[in-house]
Every structure is written in structure tokens, then in C-alpha cells.
Design a protein around this motif. Sequence first.
Motif, short mmCIF file in Angstrom:
data_model
loop_
_atom_site.label_atom_id
_atom_site.label_comp_id
_atom_site.label_asym_id
_atom_site.label_seq_id
_atom_site.Cartn_x
_atom_site.Cartn_y
_atom_site.Cartn_z
N LYS A 52 -90.21 43.85 -4.75
CA LYS A 52 -88.92 43.22 -4.45
C LYS A 52 -88.42 43.65 -3.06
N ALA A 53 -88.66 44.92 -2.74
CA ALA A 53 -88.23 45.44 -1.43
C ALA A 53 -88.93 44.70 -0.29
N TYR A 54 -90.20 44.33 -0.50
CA TYR A 54 -90.93 43.62 0.54
C TYR A 54 -90.36 42.21 0.74
N ILE A 55 -90.00 41.56 -0.36
CA ILE A 55 -89.39 40.23 -0.24
C ILE A 55 -88.08 40.31 0.54
N TYR A 56 -87.33 41.39 0.32
CA TYR A 56 -86.06 41.55 1.02
C TYR A 56 -86.22 41.80 2.51
N LYS A 57 -87.44 42.07 2.96
CA LYS A 57 -87.68 42.16 4.40
C LYS A 57 -87.63 40.78 5.05
N PHE A 58 -87.85 39.75 4.24
CA PHE A 58 -87.90 38.39 4.76
C PHE A 58 -86.67 37.55 4.38
N PHE A 59 -86.10 37.85 3.23
CA PHE A 59 -84.93 37.10 2.75
C PHE A 59 -83.92 38.09 2.18
N ASP A 60 -82.65 37.94 2.55
CA ASP A 60 -81.67 38.93 2.11
C ASP A 60 -81.12 38.66 0.71
N SER A 61 -81.51 37.53 0.10
CA SER A 61 -81.02 37.21 -1.24
C SER A 61 -81.83 36.07 -1.83
N LYS A 62 -81.63 35.84 -3.11
CA LYS A 62 -82.26 34.68 -3.75
C LYS A 62 -81.73 33.39 -3.13
N GLN A 63 -80.44 33.38 -2.80
CA GLN A 63 -79.87 32.18 -2.18
C GLN A 63 -80.55 31.85 -0.87
N ALA A 64 -80.90 32.88 -0.09
CA ALA A 64 -81.57 32.64 1.19
C ALA A 64 -82.90 31.91 0.97
N ILE A 65 -83.61 32.28 -0.10
CA ILE A 65 -84.86 31.57 -0.42
C ILE A 65 -84.53 30.15 -0.87
N GLY A 66 -83.51 30.01 -1.71
CA GLY A 66 -83.08 28.70 -2.16
C GLY A 66 -82.67 27.80 -1.02
N GLU A 67 -82.06 28.38 0.01
CA GLU A 67 -81.63 27.59 1.17
C GLU A 67 -82.83 27.00 1.90
N VAL A 68 -83.90 27.77 2.00
CA VAL A 68 -85.10 27.25 2.67
C VAL A 68 -85.70 26.10 1.86
N ILE A 69 -85.76 26.27 0.55
CA ILE A 69 -86.28 25.21 -0.32
C ILE A 69 -85.40 23.97 -0.20
N CYS A 70 -84.08 24.19 -0.24
CA CYS A 70 -83.13 23.08 -0.10
C CYS A 70 -83.32 22.39 1.24
#
Length: 205
Positions: A52-70
Motif C-alpha cells: 500500500k505504501a508503494y501505491i501511495y508513492k504514485f497516488f495520494d488516495s483512492k480518489q486520485a486513482i479514481g480521477e485518472v480512471i474517470c
Amino acid sequence: MTETTPIAPSSRGPADHNVRSQIVEAATEHFSLYGYEKTTVSDLAKAIGFSKAYIYKFFDSKQAIGEVICANCLSAITNEVDEAIAGVSTASERLRRLFKTLVEASARLFFQDRKLYAIASAAAHERWQPVRAYEDHIRQVVMQIVLEGRKSGEFERKTPLDETANGIYLVMRPYIDPLLLQHNLDLAAEAHVQLSSLILRSLAP
């Protein structure tokens, strides 16, 4: 075409596009299976095989990932719109094709992947940046079409341009906004035809 705000949100962390793309691809699949609301960053980390810590190096939240998908979904729609109206000779026909393509693309997203559509609904409800950029882009496309129609003599010139463009967008909105479209799906196919004709009659010189 008038410049608009980019739909894609700004990124965080290392500029390793392969890893970012891998996270987004896995998240898209995971959200499609389990839904956006029910998925946590920990779930994504397990599915991808990252911490999870590695993912947070690229996105600061689940919403940030959702924003890219959106943003990816909305960019696909705007690309489809741009292709549909490119090379069309009259402003009237460009407006008809704009409305038709927006409705068809939005409805297709709703029917083909309801869980991803839920991301779009959350984005619209919370006013994510890609949604605001998408709305600005559509308004600018409408304004450009109105300008072209006024120059060619197809449309009246007395009403202020911004008022005209915003009015047209508000007529379209119930059939392209994910929060509203879900309540208007039964009417969408018929509505875009009839409302386009109504808009064009109101624009006549």
C-alpha cells in the motif's frame, strides 16, 4: 477550437508511467468487479502485488486513482465527440451530432460497465477535477459551434454568446451528466433528436 482545461488530473510521485499505468489498469479491473466504494487501497495493493505504501508513492488516495480512471473515460467520450463533428459542413448538423454522440457515449458507459459508471457518478457528485474539465470542454465546443453558426448566418446574433452556449449546455445536461442520465435513460434516444430540433429552432435568425 478554444483551449480547455486538460481532463487528466495532475499526478504525484515518481514519473514512472509504466507503474502508474499498471496501478490504474488493475484498479479499473478491480473497481469493475467489486465497485469503487467497496474497494480500498489495501484491496488494490493485494490485487496488484504491491505494498500500500508503494501505491501511495504514485497516488495520494483512492480518489486520485479514481480521477485518472474517470479522466480516461471522459477523454474517450470527448475524442468520440471530436471525431463525430470533424469535417461536418454546417453548424446545425455539428450541433445535432454533438448532442447525439454525447448521449450515446454516456448511455453506453452506463449499460456496459455499471461499476465504472458508479465512479463517474461519484466524480460528478463530488465535482472532481476531470468532471469540471469535461464540462468546460463541452461548453467550449458548444460555443465554437454557435460562433460558426453565427458567422455562416445559420444562427441569430442578438443573444449574448455565453448565454446562448450555457443555455444549450443546460438543455443537454440531463442526458450527459451521470447523476441525471440514470433517471432519463428511457427518454435519452428520443430526447436528443427532439431537443436538438428545439434548440436549432430557437437559434434561427
